[in-house]
Design a protein around this motif. Structure first.
Motif, mmCIF file in Angstrom:
data_model
loop_
_atom_site.group_PDB
_atom_site.id
_atom_site.type_symbol
_atom_site.label_atom_id
_atom_site.label_comp_id
_atom_site.label_asym_id
_atom_site.label_seq_id
_atom_site.Cartn_x
_atom_site.Cartn_y
_atom_site.Cartn_z
ATOM 1 N N ASN A 102 0.814 -1.221 0.000
ATOM 2 C CA ASN A 102 0.000 0.000 0.000
ATOM 3 C C ASN A 102 0.842 1.264 0.000
ATOM 4 O O ASN A 102 0.475 2.261 -0.613
ATOM 5 C CB ASN A 102 -0.949 0.006 1.197
ATOM 6 C CG ASN A 102 -2.134 -0.894 0.987
ATOM 7 O OD1 ASN A 102 -2.713 -0.920 -0.087
ATOM 8 N ND2 ASN A 102 -2.485 -1.653 2.005
ATOM 9 N N SER A 103 1.977 1.231 0.683
ATOM 10 C CA SER A 103 2.829 2.418 0.780
ATOM 11 C C SER A 103 3.604 2.686 -0.502
ATOM 12 O O SER A 103 3.857 3.835 -0.845
ATOM 13 C CB SER A 103 3.821 2.254 1.934
ATOM 14 O OG SER A 103 3.141 2.117 3.146
ATOM 15 N N CYS A 104 3.980 1.633 -1.170
ATOM 16 C CA CYS A 104 4.879 1.776 -2.321
ATOM 17 C C CYS A 104 4.177 1.701 -3.675
ATOM 18 O O CYS A 104 4.801 1.916 -4.707
ATOM 19 C CB CYS A 104 5.948 0.694 -2.269
ATOM 20 S SG CYS A 104 6.974 0.775 -0.799
ATOM 21 N N SER A 105 2.893 1.390 -3.693
ATOM 22 C CA SER A 105 2.195 1.189 -4.958
ATOM 23 C C SER A 105 1.264 2.349 -5.271
ATOM 24 O O SER A 105 0.594 2.874 -4.383
ATOM 25 C CB SER A 105 1.360 -0.095 -4.907
ATOM 26 O OG SER A 105 2.176 -1.204 -4.625
ATOM 27 N N SER A 106 1.245 2.719 -6.535
ATOM 28 C CA SER A 106 0.284 3.740 -6.951
ATOM 29 C C SER A 106 -1.072 3.111 -7.257
ATOM 30 O O SER A 106 -2.094 3.792 -7.209
ATOM 31 C CB SER A 106 0.802 4.491 -8.177
ATOM 32 O OG SER A 106 0.963 3.594 -9.259
ATOM 33 N N HIS A 107 -1.086 1.811 -7.553
ATOM 34 C CA HIS A 107 -2.325 1.077 -7.818
ATOM 35 C C HIS A 107 -2.162 -0.370 -7.368
ATOM 36 O O HIS A 107 -1.089 -0.949 -7.503
ATOM 37 C CB HIS A 107 -2.674 1.084 -9.314
ATOM 38 C CG HIS A 107 -2.917 2.439 -9.862
ATOM 39 N ND1 HIS A 107 -4.084 3.125 -9.643
ATOM 40 C CD2 HIS A 107 -2.135 3.257 -10.606
ATOM 41 C CE1 HIS A 107 -4.015 4.293 -10.244
ATOM 42 N NE2 HIS A 107 -2.830 4.402 -10.832
ATOM 43 N N VAL A 108 -3.229 -0.918 -6.857
ATOM 44 C CA VAL A 108 -3.284 -2.338 -6.536
ATOM 45 C C VAL A 108 -4.448 -2.899 -7.326
ATOM 46 O O VAL A 108 -5.562 -2.363 -7.276
ATOM 47 C CB VAL A 108 -3.486 -2.585 -5.020
ATOM 48 C CG1 VAL A 108 -3.631 -4.070 -4.738
ATOM 49 C CG2 VAL A 108 -2.329 -1.991 -4.230
ATOM 50 N N ILE A 109 -4.204 -3.960 -8.081
ATOM 51 C CA ILE A 109 -5.214 -4.527 -8.962
ATOM 52 C C ILE A 109 -5.684 -5.866 -8.412
ATOM 53 O O ILE A 109 -4.879 -6.756 -8.156
ATOM 54 C CB ILE A 109 -4.651 -4.748 -10.387
ATOM 55 C CG1 ILE A 109 -4.037 -3.461 -10.943
ATOM 56 C CG2 ILE A 109 -5.735 -5.300 -11.317
ATOM 57 C CD1 ILE A 109 -4.999 -2.327 -11.158
ATOM 58 N N ALA A 110 -6.989 -5.993 -8.255
ATOM 59 C CA ALA A 110 -7.608 -7.274 -7.921
ATOM 60 C C ALA A 110 -8.291 -7.784 -9.186
ATOM 61 O O ALA A 110 -8.779 -6.991 -9.987
ATOM 62 C CB ALA A 110 -8.633 -7.094 -6.802
ATOM 63 N N VAL A 111 -8.332 -9.110 -9.375
ATOM 64 C CA VAL A 111 -8.909 -9.667 -10.600
ATOM 65 C C VAL A 111 -10.375 -10.075 -10.420
ATOM 66 O O VAL A 111 -10.989 -10.565 -11.359
ATOM 67 C CB VAL A 111 -8.090 -10.859 -11.136
ATOM 68 C CG1 VAL A 111 -6.692 -10.397 -11.533
ATOM 69 C CG2 VAL A 111 -8.043 -11.988 -10.126
ATOM 70 N N SER A 112 -10.919 -9.874 -9.233
ATOM 71 C CA SER A 112 -12.328 -10.184 -8.995
ATOM 72 C C SER A 112 -12.787 -9.433 -7.756
ATOM 73 O O SER A 112 -11.969 -8.956 -6.956
ATOM 74 C CB SER A 112 -12.536 -11.687 -8.796
ATOM 75 O OG SER A 112 -11.983 -12.088 -7.552
#
Length: 161
Positions: A10-20
């Motif tokens: 969460n701290s290092c990512s600009s986006h987190v993608i879930a596939v569902s």
């Protein structure tokens, strides 16, 4: 450990993608709701009614109308297990079952490694005596519309998310 990993993500990512939605929900639970920039992106084909009937789809793809068809949609790469489907087709043939295997999809990328794997699949089909029972439709933009060609959908993948 998991909380620390999620904090780093969460701290290092600009986006987190879930596939569902299920993965999104699980991620939110594991991160105690502390997830910024979480998005759900569906990687499959959106569900809708196919445009073609079975007969029309088979005519368009040159699949015999009376064939018993196993169909698979995937990229041509080892993880997808197409070689497993080829061996299963040979086993069915040896037991007196007459199926046609239709593969829809192309190479993930045009690398020498992927092309060599595709060549190996064709050689395996010949070695197993089923090259005449396989139809390679390649990459198509009408996948959902032609899926009615199949009697049975198979997904021999070795490992999926």
């Amino acid at each position: 450990m998991l909380r620390s990993l999620l904090w780093i993500i969460n701290s290092c990512s600009s986006h987190v993608i879930a596939v569902s939605q299920a993965i999104e929900k699980q991620y939110r639970e594991w991160s105690f709701g502390k997830c910024k920039h979480l998005h759900t992106v569906y990687l499959g084909t959106p569900l809708r009614k196919p445009c073609y009937t079975r007969e029309e789809a088979r005519r368009i793809t040159n699949i015999p109308k009376d064939a018993k068809v196993l169909v698979n949609v995937s990229a041509i790469e080892p993880i997808k297990g197409i070689d497993i489907a080829i061996r299963a087709l040979a086993e069915l043939k040896s037991r007196g079952y007459d199926f046609l295997f239709v593969h829809i999809g192309g190479l993930r990328s045009e690398t020498a490694e992927h092309r060599a794997y595709e060549d190996w699949l064709h050689a395996l089909a010949k070695e197993q005596g089923v090259e005449d029972r396989i139809v390679w439709l390649g990459h198509r933009n009408d996948v959902q519309d032609i899926l009615p060609i199949g009697d049975i959908y198979i997904h021999p993948s070795r490992n999926e998310g």
